[in-house]
Enzyme design. Sequence first.
Site, mmCIF file in Angstrom:
data_model
loop_
_atom_site.group_PDB
_atom_site.id
_atom_site.type_symbol
_atom_site.label_atom_id
_atom_site.label_comp_id
_atom_site.label_asym_id
_atom_site.label_seq_id
_atom_site.Cartn_x
_atom_site.Cartn_y
_atom_site.Cartn_z
ATOM 1 N N CYS A 224 3.772 -5.153 -6.911
ATOM 2 C CA CYS A 224 2.409 -4.606 -6.991
ATOM 3 C C CYS A 224 1.628 -5.307 -8.112
ATOM 4 C CB CYS A 224 2.442 -3.091 -7.159
ATOM 5 S SG CYS A 224 0.849 -2.303 -6.805
ATOM 6 N N HIS B 291 5.628 -1.347 -2.702
ATOM 7 C CA HIS B 291 6.524 -0.732 -3.676
ATOM 8 C C HIS B 291 7.894 -0.472 -3.034
ATOM 9 C CE1 HIS B 291 3.927 0.321 -7.157
ATOM 10 N NE2 HIS B 291 2.957 0.281 -6.261
ATOM 11 N N GLU C 149 10.458 0.592 -4.294
ATOM 12 C CA GLU C 149 11.110 1.753 -4.899
ATOM 13 C C GLU C 149 10.619 3.084 -4.336
ATOM 14 O OE1 GLU C 149 7.484 1.096 -7.630
ATOM 15 O OE2 GLU C 149 8.757 -0.056 -6.248
#
Length: 224
Positions: free
Chosen positions: A93, A176, A178
Site C-alpha cells: 500500500c 493489503h 494482511e
Amino acid sequence: MDSPTIVVVRNEVDPDAEYHCDALAGFVSSAAPGTREIDYPAGERPDLERADGVVLTGSTAGVYEVDERPWIADQKRLVRELIDREIPTLGVCFGHQIANAALGGTVEHVGTTARPVDADLADDPLFDDVSSVVPVTHGDVVTAVGDGMEIVASADYYHAFATRHRTAPLWTVQFHPEFTADLRDRLAADFDWTADDHGFEDVNATRVIENFASMVADSSDSDD
C-alpha cells in the site's frame, strides 16, 4: 536452516490505525520467526547489515506529505539503498507508493476504495497460488511507475496495481495481503468497507506474505 531475518518497517502515523501494521507484522513473523519491527516515523531505522529482507507497511500518511513528514524523504533513500544492496523487499500500500515515488514515479490522491478487488496478477513467484481477489483500502494511487519498475498486476480501476523492479528483488502491491475476515468490522467502521461482488471467502492474499518469506529464505541460503 535458520529463519531469515525480515525487518518490518512500520509506517503508520495514527496510533488508532496501527492494527494493519500489527496484522502484517504478525503474518510476516509466522512465516519468518526471525522477524524484527521498527517504527520508521518515530525515528527508528533498520540495520541493513542484519536484514535478509524488508517489508514496508501501509500508512494513513501520503507519500507527497514530505514537507510535513521528513521521514518520508528518508524512506525514499532507504528504498534506493535496498535496491543497491539487492535486499529482497516487499512494499504494501503506502510501501507500494513510496517505492515507486523513490524511483521517480508519481502518486496522486483519487478517493477511497475499500473492498475486495478482482485483479489481473502476472505469473510471478510472489503471486503463486494467490487468488485474484485481493482486499484494498486506499485513497492514493501510483499514476506513473518509478524508473526500473514494471507492472505485474492491474485492476479495472488501477493500472499500476502492483509492480516489480526489473533487476532488483523489489516487489510492491497496492492491496493489503494482511487483511482477513478478522478485520472486517474494523474496516467497515474506518473505511465504509463494502463487499458486493466478493467477500473474504474469496481471498487468500496472506499467501503473498508466505511467498515473499520463502523468496527471502531462498536468497539468504544462496548467499551463504
